[in-house]
Design an enzyme around this catalytic site. Structure first.
Site, PDB file in Angstrom:
ATOM      1  N   ALA A 124      48.563  31.638  89.665  1.00 48.74           N
ATOM      2  CA  ALA A 124      48.661  30.734  88.511  1.00 48.74           C
ATOM      3  C   ALA A 124      48.833  29.292  88.956  1.00 48.74           C
ATOM      4  CB  ALA A 124      49.815  31.177  87.614  1.00 48.74           C
ATOM      5  N   GLU A 127      46.277  24.248  85.183  1.00 44.47           N
ATOM      6  CA  GLU A 127      46.996  23.882  83.943  1.00 44.47           C
ATOM      7  C   GLU A 127      46.047  23.100  83.037  1.00 44.47           C
ATOM      8  OE1 GLU A 127      50.522  21.741  84.939  1.00 44.47           O
ATOM      9  OE2 GLU A 127      51.326  23.408  86.131  1.00 44.47           O
ATOM     10  N   ALA A 130      45.600  19.947  84.819  1.00 40.68           N
ATOM     11  CA  ALA A 130      45.439  20.025  86.279  1.00 40.68           C
ATOM     12  C   ALA A 130      44.424  21.098  86.613  1.00 40.68           C
ATOM     13  CB  ALA A 130      46.781  20.320  86.950  1.00 40.68           C
ATOM     14  N   ILE A 157      43.851  31.642  83.758  1.00 41.73           N
ATOM     15  CA  ILE A 157      44.416  32.459  84.827  1.00 41.73           C
ATOM     16  C   ILE A 157      43.841  33.879  84.764  1.00 41.73           C
ATOM     17  CG2 ILE A 157      46.559  33.325  85.881  1.00 41.73           C
ATOM     18  CD1 ILE A 157      46.148  30.176  85.861  1.00 41.73           C
ATOM     19  N   ARG A 266       5.991  46.895  86.891  1.00 35.27           N
ATOM     20  CA  ARG A 266       5.422  46.305  85.669  1.00 35.27           C
ATOM     21  C   ARG A 266       3.987  45.823  85.904  1.00 35.27           C
ATOM     22  NH1 ARG A 266       5.302  45.893  80.245  1.00 35.27           N
ATOM     23  NH2 ARG A 266       5.045  43.752  79.479  1.00 35.27           N
ATOM     24  N   GLN A 277       0.597  35.631  92.874  1.00 35.42           N
ATOM     25  CA  GLN A 277       1.237  34.767  93.870  1.00 35.42           C
ATOM     26  C   GLN A 277       2.430  33.987  93.314  1.00 35.42           C
ATOM     27  OE1 GLN A 277      -1.930  32.528  95.726  1.00 35.42           O
ATOM     28  NE2 GLN A 277      -2.173  34.116  97.285  1.00 35.42           N
ATOM     29  N   GLY A 339      11.296  39.473  78.730  1.00 37.36           N
ATOM     30  CA  GLY A 339      12.079  39.752  77.518  1.00 37.36           C
ATOM     31  C   GLY A 339      13.177  40.780  77.741  1.00 37.36           C
ATOM     32  N   GLU A 362      37.882  28.356  91.903  1.00 38.46           N
ATOM     33  CA  GLU A 362      38.280  28.075  93.300  1.00 38.46           C
ATOM     34  C   GLU A 362      37.585  26.838  93.857  1.00 38.46           C
ATOM     35  OE1 GLU A 362      38.903  31.444  95.940  1.00 38.46           O
ATOM     36  OE2 GLU A 362      39.052  32.746  94.189  1.00 38.46           O
ATOM     37  N   THR A 364      35.064  23.556  92.110  1.00 36.12           N
ATOM     38  CA  THR A 364      33.679  23.443  91.613  1.00 36.12           C
ATOM     39  C   THR A 364      32.738  23.005  92.752  1.00 36.12           C
ATOM     40  OG1 THR A 364      33.937  21.114  91.060  1.00 36.12           O
ATOM     41  CG2 THR A 364      34.517  22.701  89.332  1.00 36.12           C
TER      42      THR A 364
HETATM   43  C1  LIG Z   1      36.385  32.741  85.409  1.00 35.00           C
HETATM   44  C2  LIG Z   1      37.450  31.818  85.863  1.00 35.00           C
HETATM   45  C3  LIG Z   1      38.556  32.324  86.514  1.00 35.00           C
HETATM   46  C4  LIG Z   1      39.588  31.478  86.926  1.00 35.00           C
HETATM   47  N1  LIG Z   1      40.698  32.015  87.516  1.00 35.00           N
HETATM   48  C5  LIG Z   1      41.718  31.202  87.884  1.00 35.00           C
HETATM   49  C6  LIG Z   1      42.914  31.759  88.436  1.00 35.00           C
HETATM   50  O1  LIG Z   1      43.029  32.974  88.612  1.00 35.00           O
HETATM   51  N2  LIG Z   1      43.930  30.918  88.763  1.00 35.00           N
HETATM   52  C7  LIG Z   1      43.837  29.565  88.582  1.00 35.00           C
HETATM   53  O2  LIG Z   1      44.798  28.869  88.907  1.00 35.00           O
HETATM   54  N3  LIG Z   1      42.710  29.002  88.047  1.00 35.00           N
HETATM   55  C8  LIG Z   1      41.655  29.792  87.699  1.00 35.00           C
HETATM   56  N4  LIG Z   1      40.518  29.253  87.142  1.00 35.00           N
HETATM   57  C9  LIG Z   1      40.453  27.826  86.906  1.00 35.00           C
HETATM   58  C10 LIG Z   1      39.514  27.102  87.869  1.00 35.00           C
HETATM   59  O3  LIG Z   1      40.058  27.068  89.157  1.00 35.00           O
HETATM   60  C11 LIG Z   1      39.226  25.716  87.281  1.00 35.00           C
HETATM   61  O4  LIG Z   1      38.422  25.924  86.128  1.00 35.00           O
HETATM   62  C12 LIG Z   1      38.511  24.815  88.263  1.00 35.00           C
HETATM   63  O5  LIG Z   1      39.351  24.442  89.322  1.00 35.00           O
HETATM   64  C13 LIG Z   1      38.002  23.541  87.581  1.00 35.00           C
HETATM   65  O6  LIG Z   1      38.981  22.943  86.813  1.00 35.00           O
HETATM   66  P1  LIG Z   1      38.669  22.565  85.275  1.00 35.00           P
HETATM   67  O7  LIG Z   1      38.059  23.743  84.631  1.00 35.00           O
HETATM   68  O8  LIG Z   1      39.899  22.002  84.688  1.00 35.00           O
HETATM   69  O9  LIG Z   1      37.547  21.457  85.340  1.00 35.00           O
HETATM   70  P2  LIG Z   1      37.744  19.873  85.644  1.00 35.00           P
HETATM   71  O10 LIG Z   1      38.581  19.684  86.869  1.00 35.00           O
HETATM   72  O11 LIG Z   1      38.135  19.184  84.410  1.00 35.00           O
HETATM   73  O12 LIG Z   1      36.246  19.491  86.016  1.00 35.00           O
HETATM   74  C14 LIG Z   1      35.218  19.362  85.025  1.00 35.00           C
HETATM   75  C15 LIG Z   1      33.965  18.844  85.707  1.00 35.00           C
HETATM   76  O13 LIG Z   1      34.250  17.590  86.322  1.00 35.00           O
HETATM   77  C16 LIG Z   1      33.888  17.641  87.690  1.00 35.00           C
HETATM   78  N5  LIG Z   1      34.795  16.821  88.483  1.00 35.00           N
HETATM   79  C17 LIG Z   1      36.160  16.850  88.502  1.00 35.00           C
HETATM   80  N6  LIG Z   1      36.617  15.962  89.391  1.00 35.00           N
HETATM   81  C18 LIG Z   1      35.544  15.362  89.942  1.00 35.00           C
HETATM   82  C19 LIG Z   1      35.356  14.361  90.929  1.00 35.00           C
HETATM   83  N7  LIG Z   1      36.393  13.799  91.563  1.00 35.00           N
HETATM   84  N8  LIG Z   1      34.097  13.987  91.243  1.00 35.00           N
HETATM   85  C20 LIG Z   1      33.032  14.564  90.638  1.00 35.00           C
HETATM   86  N9  LIG Z   1      33.130  15.523  89.698  1.00 35.00           N
HETATM   87  C21 LIG Z   1      34.382  15.905  89.356  1.00 35.00           C
HETATM   88  C22 LIG Z   1      33.994  19.112  88.076  1.00 35.00           C
HETATM   89  O14 LIG Z   1      33.207  19.406  89.231  1.00 35.00           O
HETATM   90  C23 LIG Z   1      33.471  19.768  86.820  1.00 35.00           C
HETATM   91  O15 LIG Z   1      32.075  19.791  86.853  1.00 35.00           O
HETATM   92  C24 LIG Z   1      39.471  30.078  86.723  1.00 35.00           C
HETATM   93  C25 LIG Z   1      38.337  29.568  86.081  1.00 35.00           C
HETATM   94  C26 LIG Z   1      37.335  30.405  85.655  1.00 35.00           C
HETATM   95  C27 LIG Z   1      36.133  29.836  84.967  1.00 35.00           C
END
Ligand SMILES: Cc1cc2nc3c(=O)[nH]c(=O)nc-3n(C[C@H](O)[C@H](O)[C@H](O)COP(=O)(O)OP(=O)(O)OC[C@H]3O[C@@H](n4cnc5c(N)ncnc54)[C@H](O)[C@@H]3O)c2cc1C
Length: 378
Positions: A124, A127, A130, A157, A266, A277, A339, A362, A364
């Site tokens: 976890a 946030e 965050a 989470i 298919r 190709q 389809g 983990e 982006t």
């Molecule tokens: C299926 C799933 C499972 C998850 N499981 C967990 C878990 O078990 N535990 C946990 O703690 N979290 C978990 N998460 C959360 C995940 O780690 C976050 O969604 C991820 O770190 C991105 O944070 P955010 O969604 O707040 O996006 P944001 O940080 O708001 O980012 C939004 C967009 O802005 C871009 N961005 C942000 N900062 C920058 C920058 N400096 N420069 C350029 N682009 C930027 C990002 O690349 C993204 O495209 C999970 C998420 C998903 C979808």
């Protein structure tokens, strides 16, 4: 099956044997299980899968801190079932901080039941404010006597609501930023820890939000030293990032095998699709990109296993390349199947929903690219 001929330079003989066993297990015991119909069914299925992994000893690679074995497991599982892959991965994500930073007493208490699949873990960290910027964690852990009292909200989470043990990141000193973040082991039944509800994904994957409301934990809940939680979290993610890439390879491999089977079977315009190709070009690109992603993935895992302290750039390259590759491969598979490929519960339609989150969780793709550039520009 992970292509062990391609990556054999990075593997030991026991890895090749594991890849074969894991593939046989994934095909015979996992792939044939019916896909859960909704979020409630996915939660039940996740617990059932964890029980299966625990009773069969399949979680051992996590406890061995063997990056290549964990990657091979995820590669094989993701090809058969993205949900099974997630269950394996999340048990790894919740366990690795204990393995890296836990005291003897914490290990004694938790590791046995986790390995047996009786205790499900959750990590976890994220946030509402965050996400990519973990240093913005606003959950606090303030000392009261010898206890810590946690307050805050954790969102997105995995395993929220079904986990027995949460690895919670909270700030013990907000003036110190990331150096004030600490890590806690909080049992799900601790008063003040509340599952506030599921966040339903388009693919089966238990996800949700938890609230910590005056959640009091004893000092033995502190995992690692106070203020070292951020470092522990990053070390965990660094170590496990190649395994996300491996899961992406498994999904792309499934996309490719479904595409090959369909293209041979298919017929349109009087011949199999495989003879056109433009179709061959798609198949060739999928296979080549998959091979490149696997080489990056197992290179990163190999470096970790061989004792390299940090694999920051290697893991970021593997994760970003493999997850973007898998998205393209799955999209190509849907296109090639046509389809039927967008009909609910076709294997490639399920992959299409499952593969998307890999480019986000983990770290982006954009964050991986920043990490790689940061290493280049050091
Ligand atoms: C299926 C799933 C499972 C998850 N499981 C967990 C878990 O078990 N535990 C946990 O703690 N979290 C978990 N998460 C959360 C995940 O780690 C976050 O969604 C991820 O770190 C991105 O944070 P955010 O969604 O707040 O996006 P944001 O940080 O708001 O980012 C939004 C967009 O802005 C871009 N961005 C942000 N900062 C920058 C920058 N400096 N420069 C350029 N682009 C930027 C990002 O690349 C993204 O495209 C999970 C998420 C998903 C979808």
């Amino acid at each position: 099956m992970p292509d062990t001929r391609l990556i054999r330079t990075f593997l030991e003989p026991e890895h090749i044997a594991l890849a074969e066993r894991a593939t046989a297990f994934a095909t015979s015991k996992i792939g044939k299980r019916p896909a859960p119909a909704d979020d409630a069914a996915a939660r039940k299925e996740a617990r059932a899968l964890l029980g299966l992994f625990g009773s069969g000893g399949w979680l051992q690679p996590v406890f061995d801190l063997d990056a290549r074995a964990c990657s091979l497991m995820r590669d094989a599982l993701a090809e058969a079932s993205p949900l099974a892959d997630a269950v394996f991965a999340l048990q790894g994500l919740g366990t690795t901080p204990i393995l890296l930073g836990g005291s003897a007493a914490q290990k004694e208490r938790w590791l046995g039941p986790i390995a047996q699949g009786r205790v499900m873990t959750a990590f976890a960290m994220t946030e509402p404010e965050a996400g990519s910027d973990v240093s913005g964690i606003a959950t606090t852990a303030r000392r009261e006597g010898s206890s810590f009292v946690l307050d805050g909200v954790k969102t997105l989470i995995s395993n929220a609501g079904i986990a027995d043990l949460y690895v919670v990141f909270a700030s013990t000193d907000r003036t110190k930023g990331s150096k004030g973040i600490s890590c806690f082991l909080v049992a799900a039944d601790t008063p003040g820890l509340r599952f506030t509800g599921p966040q339903v994904l388009s693919a089966p994957h238990p996800l949700g939000e938890i609230a910590l409301e005056s959640c009091r934990v004893t000092p033995d809940a502190l995992l690692g030293a106070e203020g070292r939680g951020y470092a522990l979290g990053l070390a965990t993610l660094d170590r496990l990032r190649p395994t996300v890439a491996a899961a992406a390879c498994g999904m792309a491999a499934r996309a490719l095998s479904e595409s090959l089977a369909h293209a041979k079977e298919r017929r349109q315009f009087g011949k199999p699709l495989a003879e056109f190709q433009l179709v061959q070009q798609k198949l060739a690109r999928m296979a080549t990109d998959l091979a490149a992603a696997r080489l990056l993935t197992y290179r990163a895992a190999y470096e970790k296993d061989k004792g390299q302290e940090r694999i920051t750039a290697e893991a970021a390259m593997a994760k970003s390349f493999a997850t973007e590759m898998a998205q393209r491969a799955v999209d190509d598979a849907v296109q090639l199947i046509g389809g039927r490929g967008v009909l609910a519960d076709h294997p490639v339609e399920r992959l299409y929903r499952a593969v998307r989150a890999l480019r986000i969780y983990e770290g982006t793709t954009e964050i991986q690219q920043l990490i790689i550039a940061g290493e280049l520009l050091k």
